[in-house]
Design a protein around this motif. Structure first.
Motif, PDB file in Angstrom:
ATOM      1  N   LYS A   3      68.091  12.211  37.504  1.00  0.00           N
ATOM      2  CA  LYS A   3      67.633  11.170  38.441  1.00  0.00           C
ATOM      3  C   LYS A   3      67.123  11.811  39.716  1.00  0.00           C
ATOM      4  O   LYS A   3      67.705  12.797  40.182  1.00  0.00           O
ATOM      5  CB  LYS A   3      68.798  10.240  38.797  1.00  0.00           C
ATOM      6  N   ALA A 234      64.308  14.121  30.891  1.00  0.00           N
ATOM      7  CA  ALA A 234      64.449  12.715  31.303  1.00  0.00           C
ATOM      8  C   ALA A 234      64.262  11.772  30.115  1.00  0.00           C
ATOM      9  O   ALA A 234      64.944  10.754  30.000  1.00  0.00           O
ATOM     10  CB  ALA A 234      63.437  12.398  32.405  1.00  0.00           C
ATOM     11  N   LYS A 238      70.021   9.766  28.288  1.00  0.00           N
ATOM     12  CA  LYS A 238      70.175   8.320  28.573  1.00  0.00           C
ATOM     13  C   LYS A 238      70.317   8.017  30.054  1.00  0.00           C
ATOM     14  O   LYS A 238      71.062   8.685  30.757  1.00  0.00           O
ATOM     15  CB  LYS A 238      71.417   7.791  27.850  1.00  0.00           C
ATOM     16  N   SER A 240      68.076   8.295  32.420  1.00  0.00           N
ATOM     17  CA  SER A 240      67.258   9.127  33.330  1.00  0.00           C
ATOM     18  C   SER A 240      66.064   8.361  33.905  1.00  0.00           C
ATOM     19  O   SER A 240      65.496   7.478  33.249  1.00  0.00           O
ATOM     20  CB  SER A 240      66.718  10.349  32.584  1.00  0.00           C
ATOM     21  N   ASP A 241      65.688   8.752  35.123  1.00  0.00           N
ATOM     22  CA  ASP A 241      64.498   8.183  35.774  1.00  0.00           C
ATOM     23  C   ASP A 241      64.088   9.187  36.854  1.00  0.00           C
ATOM     24  O   ASP A 241      64.799   9.351  37.848  1.00  0.00           O
ATOM     25  CB  ASP A 241      64.860   6.823  36.398  1.00  0.00           C
ATOM     26  N   ASP A 266      58.205   6.815  28.020  1.00  0.00           N
ATOM     27  CA  ASP A 266      57.788   6.006  29.171  1.00  0.00           C
ATOM     28  C   ASP A 266      57.373   6.979  30.286  1.00  0.00           C
ATOM     29  O   ASP A 266      58.206   7.483  31.035  1.00  0.00           O
ATOM     30  CB  ASP A 266      58.976   5.123  29.590  1.00  0.00           C
ATOM     31  N   ARG A 284      56.016   9.907  36.725  1.00  0.00           N
ATOM     32  CA  ARG A 284      57.287   9.166  36.647  1.00  0.00           C
ATOM     33  C   ARG A 284      57.718   9.102  35.186  1.00  0.00           C
ATOM     34  O   ARG A 284      56.912   8.768  34.312  1.00  0.00           O
ATOM     35  CB  ARG A 284      57.041   7.766  37.205  1.00  0.00           C
ATOM     36  N   ARG A 286      60.924   7.912  32.454  1.00  0.00           N
ATOM     37  CA  ARG A 286      62.208   7.226  32.218  1.00  0.00           C
ATOM     38  C   ARG A 286      62.687   7.452  30.789  1.00  0.00           C
ATOM     39  O   ARG A 286      61.858   7.587  29.875  1.00  0.00           O
ATOM     40  CB  ARG A 286      62.046   5.728  32.470  1.00  0.00           C
ATOM     41  N   TYR A 287      64.005   7.464  30.628  1.00  0.00           N
ATOM     42  CA  TYR A 287      64.612   7.645  29.297  1.00  0.00           C
ATOM     43  C   TYR A 287      63.958   6.692  28.296  1.00  0.00           C
ATOM     44  O   TYR A 287      63.710   5.533  28.595  1.00  0.00           O
ATOM     45  CB  TYR A 287      66.118   7.357  29.365  1.00  0.00           C
ATOM     46  N   SER A 288      63.668   7.196  27.105  1.00  0.00           N
ATOM     47  CA  SER A 288      63.002   6.369  26.079  1.00  0.00           C
ATOM     48  C   SER A 288      63.520   6.751  24.707  1.00  0.00           C
ATOM     49  O   SER A 288      63.887   7.906  24.475  1.00  0.00           O
ATOM     50  CB  SER A 288      61.485   6.640  26.090  1.00  0.00           C
TER      51      SER A 288
END
Ligand code: S3P
Length: 418
Positions: A3, A234, A238, A240-241, A266, A284, A286-288
Motif C-alpha cells: 500500500k 500489488a 490481497k 494491495s493498492d 486492475d 495505479r 490494485r489487487y486483482s
C-alpha cells in the motif's frame, strides 16, 4: 499487502544512453533522476577512462561533453561488469575512434553473444574482434572511415540497433535499420533530442551521417522494468493498492502492462505527459484475480525483461499461461527460462521449460523455499515477489545482485509492505 506511493529509480536503458550521448555531444548535459546502479556506473567509468569529466551528486549527473572526436585513448581495458548494454552500445562508438580499445565483462557477460554486433559493425568497416568472433573480450582497432549501411535485423534487439546507430555518427552516408518487431527506441528518441537527423517509419529507422550532437538537460523517467516487480506484487497480494509515480511508458516498453491487464489486472495510467520525447505517467495498481493467457510473437520484445516477474504472476493465476518465441531469454544475464522454471518449481509451482518459452499452470498458493537468484538481478527481484506470496520464510541465495539495476529495491519494497 502493498500500500502507498513510491517512485522507482531512473530507467536503466535511458541512463546508459544519457552518459554515452552526453559524452560525445558538444557542451554540458545535465541529467536528473539518473539510475545509480552497478550497470550504469560501469558505463560512466568507461567514459571517464576516455577522458570525459562526469560529476555525480546522488541521482543528478553532469557530463562535460567532449564532442564526437574528443574521446581519448583509455590506455586501460574498459570493464563493462555485468552490463550487456555498456558493452554492445559502447562498441558502436568505439569503432569510430582513432585509438584501439578492449572491452571485457564479468563471467556472465563474457559468455553472452556478441556476433550480433560484430557482424553489422564490420559491414560498416568497423575493425572489431571477439573470441571465436562471438564472445568478449572485444578488441577494437582504428579502421578506414566507417560507411553507412542498410541493415535488416536478423533478431529483435535494441542493443544491436543502438550499436549501429551510434556507429552511424562516425560514418559516411546514411544508415537505415529494418526491424521485424518493435524493440525499445530510446536511442532514436535521445538522438533526436540531441539534434540528430533521424526518422522512423513503422519498422524502418534512418539516420543521416555525421550527426552533430548538442548537450541537453534530461529527466530520466522511472524504470518500468523496476516498477514491474511492485506491479506484480500489488496484483498478487490481497488488499494491495499502490501508485508508482513518474514511470516511463514508452510504447516499446509497456508490453508488461498490456499482458497483466489482459490477465485481469486492475492497472490504470494517470497523468500522462512527454519529457525529452519520452512518455511518462503514474501507474495505479490494485489487487486483482488473474487468469492465464498466451504471449508470443511480436509482443515478446515489448516485455522481454519483465518475463521473470510475469512468470510469478502466471504461477498464481487461474489457468495456464504459455509464453513462446522468447528464446532470447536464454542469453540474458542468466538463462532466465531455466532459472524461473527451476526456482518457481521449488515453491510448488507447475512450470514447464520449453526451448523458446514457458508453460505455467497456475496454482492457488506458493510454498516457502530456499531459492537461488542465479546471480541475475531480475531473477532475484522476481523471486522476492514470489516469496512474499508464500506463507512462511523463503531464503534467496545471492540476492544482493539486485544492485545491478535497483540498489534500493528492498527499501522501496519495505516502504510499501504492510
Ligand atoms: C536493452 C535492450 C534489451 C534488454 C536489455 C536492455 C537496451 O536487450 O533486454 O535489458 O538498453 O537496449 P536486447 O537488445 O538484447 O534485446
Amino acid at each position: 499487502m502493498l500500500k502507498g506511493e513510491i517512485r522507482v529509480p531512473g530507467d536503466k536503458s535511458i541512463s546508459h544512453r544519457s552518459i554515452m550521448l552526453g559524452s560525445i555531444a558538444e557542451g554540458k548535459t545535465e541529467i536528473k533522476n539518473f539510475l545509480v546502479s552497478e550497470d550504469t556506473l560501469a558505463t560512466m567509468e568507461c567514459f571517464r577512462k576516455m577522458g570525459v569529466h562526469i560529476d555525480t551528486r546522488k541521482d543528478n549527473v553532469v557530463v562535460e561533453g567532449v564532442g564526437k572526436s574528443g574521446l581519448k585513448n583509455p590506455e586501460k581495458i574498459l570493464y563493462c561488469g555485468n552490463s550487456g548494454t555498456t558493452m554492445r552500445l559502447t562498441s558502436g562508438i568505439l569503432v569510430g575512434q582513432d585509438f584501439p580499445s578492449i572491452l571485457v565483462g564479468d563471467s556472465s557477460l563474457n559468455s553472452r553473444p556478441m556476433k550480433r554486433i560484430i557482424s553489422p559493425l564490420r559491414q560498416m568497416n568497423g575493425n572489431i574482434k571477439g573470441v571465436e568472433d562471438e564472445y568478449p573480450p572485444l578488441e577494437i582497432y582504428p579502421s578506414e572511415k566507417l560507411k553507412g549501411i542498410h541493415y535488416k535485423m536478423p533478431i529483435d534487439s535494441a542493443q544491436v540497433k543502438s550499436a549501429i546507430l551510434l556507429a552511424s555518427i562516425y560514418a559516411h552516408g546514411q544508415t537505415c535499420i529494418e526491424e521485424k518487431g518493435f524493440s525499445r527506441d530510446h536511442t532514436e528518441r535521445m538522438l533526436k533530442c540531441f539534434g540528430a537527423d533521424i526518422c522512423k517509419t513503422d519498422k524502418l529507422t534512418c539516420i543521416k551521417d555525421n550527426a552533430k550532437l548538442k548537450g541537453q538537460n534530461l529527466f530520466i523517467p522511472g524504470d518500468i522494468s523496476s516498477a514491474a516487480f511492485f506491479i506484480v506484487g500489488a496484483l498478487t497480494l490481497k488488499g494491495s493498492d499502490i501508485l508508482i509515480r513518474d514511470v516511463g511508458i514508452n510504447e516499446s516498453r509497456i508490453g508488461i502492462l498490456e499482458a497483466l491487464k489482459e490477465m485481469g489486472g486492475d492497472i490504470e495510467i494517470q497523468n500522462k505527459r512527454i519529457v525529452n520525447y519520452e512518455p511518462i505517467g503514474d501507474i495505479r495498481v490494485r489487487y486483482s484475480k488473474l487468469k492465464g493467457i498466451n504471449i508470443n510473437g511480436s509482443r515478446i520484445i515489448t516485455l522481454i525483461d519483465e518475463i521473470p516477474v510475469l512468470a510469478v504472476a502466471a504461477a498464481l493465476a487461474e489457468g495456464t499461461t504459455t509464453i513462446r518465441d522468447a528464446e532470447e531469454l536464454k542469453y540474458k544475464e542468466s538463462n532466465r527460462l531455466n532459472a524461473m522454471a527451476v526456482e518457481l518449481n521449488k515453491m510448488g509451482a507447475k512450470v514447464e521449460e520449453l526451448e523458446d518459452g514457458l508453460v505455467i499452470e497456475g496454482v492457488s498458493f506458493l510454498k516457502p523455499a530456499t531459492l537461488n537468484s542465479h546471480n541475475d538481478h531480475r531473477i532475484a527481484m522476481a523471486l522476492n515477489i514470489a516469496a512474499l506470496n508464500a506463507d512462511g520464510k523463503s531464503h534467496i541465495q545471492r540476492g544482493e545482485c539486485v544492485k545491478i539495476s535497483f540498489p534500493g529495491f528492498f527499501d522501496e519494497l519495505y516502504k510499501l509492505l504492510i
